[in-house]
Design a protein around this motif. Sequence first.
Motif, PDB file in Angstrom:
ATOM      1  N   LYS A 195      14.280  92.490  57.504  1.00  0.00           N
ATOM      2  CA  LYS A 195      13.414  92.096  56.540  1.00  0.00           C
ATOM      3  C   LYS A 195      13.870  90.718  56.108  1.00  0.00           C
ATOM      4  CE  LYS A 195      12.265  96.363  54.609  1.00  0.00           C
ATOM      5  NZ  LYS A 195      12.155  97.498  53.276  1.00  0.00           N
ATOM      6  N   ILE A 196      15.115  90.228  55.928  1.00  0.00           N
ATOM      7  CA  ILE A 196      15.447  88.904  55.623  1.00  0.00           C
ATOM      8  C   ILE A 196      15.338  88.046  56.802  1.00  0.00           C
ATOM      9  CG2 ILE A 196      17.533  87.552  54.879  1.00  0.00           C
ATOM     10  CD1 ILE A 196      18.804  89.852  53.312  1.00  0.00           C
ATOM     11  N   ALA A 238      12.376  83.478  59.341  1.00  0.00           N
ATOM     12  CA  ALA A 238      11.220  83.100  60.539  1.00  0.00           C
ATOM     13  C   ALA A 238       9.983  82.568  59.679  1.00  0.00           C
ATOM     14  CB  ALA A 238      11.228  84.062  61.337  1.00  0.00           C
ATOM     15  N   LYS A 239       9.710  82.969  58.775  1.00  0.00           N
ATOM     16  CA  LYS A 239       8.341  83.024  58.103  1.00  0.00           C
ATOM     17  C   LYS A 239       8.264  81.641  57.393  1.00  0.00           C
ATOM     18  CE  LYS A 239       6.089  86.635  56.360  1.00  0.00           C
ATOM     19  NZ  LYS A 239       5.671  87.343  55.075  1.00  0.00           N
ATOM     20  N   ILE A 245      16.311  78.579  68.698  1.00  0.00           N
ATOM     21  CA  ILE A 245      17.311  78.337  67.409  1.00  0.00           C
ATOM     22  C   ILE A 245      16.450  77.462  66.509  1.00  0.00           C
ATOM     23  CG2 ILE A 245      19.269  77.369  66.448  1.00  0.00           C
ATOM     24  CD1 ILE A 245      20.593  77.985  69.305  1.00  0.00           C
ATOM     25  N   LYS A 246      16.302  77.592  65.180  1.00  0.00           N
ATOM     26  CA  LYS A 246      15.672  76.855  64.287  1.00  0.00           C
ATOM     27  C   LYS A 246      16.738  76.634  63.099  1.00  0.00           C
ATOM     28  CE  LYS A 246      11.048  78.466  65.119  1.00  0.00           C
ATOM     29  NZ  LYS A 246       9.715  78.953  64.859  1.00  0.00           N
ATOM     30  N   THR A 247      16.732  75.349  62.595  1.00  0.00           N
ATOM     31  CA  THR A 247      17.474  75.132  61.321  1.00  0.00           C
ATOM     32  C   THR A 247      16.969  74.156  60.356  1.00  0.00           C
ATOM     33  OG1 THR A 247      19.955  74.626  60.911  1.00  0.00           O
ATOM     34  CG2 THR A 247      19.085  73.447  62.822  1.00  0.00           C
ATOM     35  N   LEU A 307      18.964  76.853  56.162  1.00  0.00           N
ATOM     36  CA  LEU A 307      18.493  77.940  56.813  1.00  0.00           C
ATOM     37  C   LEU A 307      18.912  77.826  58.146  1.00  0.00           C
ATOM     38  CD1 LEU A 307      15.158  78.487  55.485  1.00  0.00           C
ATOM     39  CD2 LEU A 307      17.158  79.688  54.697  1.00  0.00           C
ATOM     40  N   LEU A 308      19.236  78.793  58.864  1.00  0.00           N
ATOM     41  CA  LEU A 308      19.248  78.876  60.459  1.00  0.00           C
ATOM     42  C   LEU A 308      18.828  80.076  61.034  1.00  0.00           C
ATOM     43  CD1 LEU A 308      20.714  77.885  63.253  1.00  0.00           C
ATOM     44  CD2 LEU A 308      22.683  79.368  62.616  1.00  0.00           C
ATOM     45  N   TYR A 309      17.781  80.371  62.151  1.00  0.00           N
ATOM     46  CA  TYR A 309      17.425  81.253  62.659  1.00  0.00           C
ATOM     47  C   TYR A 309      17.465  81.222  64.032  1.00  0.00           C
ATOM     48  CZ  TYR A 309      13.568  84.198  64.346  1.00  0.00           C
ATOM     49  OH  TYR A 309      12.819  85.153  65.065  1.00  0.00           O
TER      50      TYR A 309
END
Length: 407
Positions: A206-207, A212-213, A100-102, A169-171
Amino acid sequence: MPKDLQKKLRERLNTKELDASLAGGRYQNHKDLMSFPDCGHKELKYEKWTPIMKPEFLSNESILDQIRQKDRYIHVPYHSFNGYIRVLREAAVKPEVKAIKTTLYRLAKDSKVVKALITAARNGKKVTAVVELLARFDEESNIKWSKRMQEEGVNVIFGVEGLKIHSKLLYIESKKGNIACIGTGNFHEGNAKIYTDYLMMTARPKIVNEVAKVFDFIDRPFSPFRFNELLVSPNSMKSRILRMLDTEIKNANEGKEAWVKMKINHITDTDMVAKLYQASKAGVKIDIVIRGNCSLVPGIANLSENIHCVGIIDRYLEHSRILIFANGGKPRYFIGSADWMPRNLLNRIEVLTPVYDEELQADLLRTVAYGMRDTTNGRVVDGKGTNAFVEGPNFRSQEELYNEYKK
């Protein structure tokens, strides 16, 4: 304070005669007045509007699986911020979730967001939190939670030197399919009770891949990154918005459908103002719901007569950023964190995402349309400071939106 002491202090602080100075006995934290008691006069308070929990967030079905089936969204404070908390909590315990990244710009004093991230770290997920320490008024809370997260094994990154990280953002990396959340406002429970903001949740590859990028971009901000779906500043957001405005100008000159509908906090960037004037002169119809600083002057003959701006002051602080371009009859929709100010477009990491879900598109269009129609709390922005009310039958946009969401 004695005059001579005040003079010496001013000299040491290098302040000028026109700089504000208040007597020490005055109370200055006016934010506390928001919780001032009603003293038995209920009529002085707004009627309570209970935030709505959307059905998908109350379902027994996995919310992550539901997002993989279809884009989901919440519009706080009309919708409950607990919908987003459920997404985080489920990601924290699902075995298939690996990372998890935020980004965290403002954190509440009792942050459920951080607690969910800590739970995820305890469950063996790789958790990364990008925390902005220079978020005004919330520095203390951000520092406290950053230390707590570090103690619990969360990888805390304190932004990029020279670039404030303002994106929302949250990934979520998962074996069953990655998910991203992109918002217009902070992941902050307190803000979500009084700020109007959108949060889109999607599994569109794609989004999601570009979200993530963005985290790679934050880690290596001076490396070249190209984004096709997302509009990212200071990378290419400004130039791409200008190009979309050029498309509207071209379509207007060719007699095609050409308009722009937007909701934003501030417009002060001179290039953006000049382009809006150019669009207006070409015949592009421009509707803007704006909350704060506005450097363009609508309604000037042969310059901005096609620009109409409305500012709304009501129970909720208007905070969402929405851009909609006619695009020759195939409208393009965007939401995100950026205002049209030099600091947002050039000196911050901001993100706007395209919106493809038709339900959310319709909701965004309605929000802007209702804002332009507001006659009870909407004021015409004319550059003269007259603050005249929008004319027409009684229509209160925030109340009408809440009633629509309750249906």
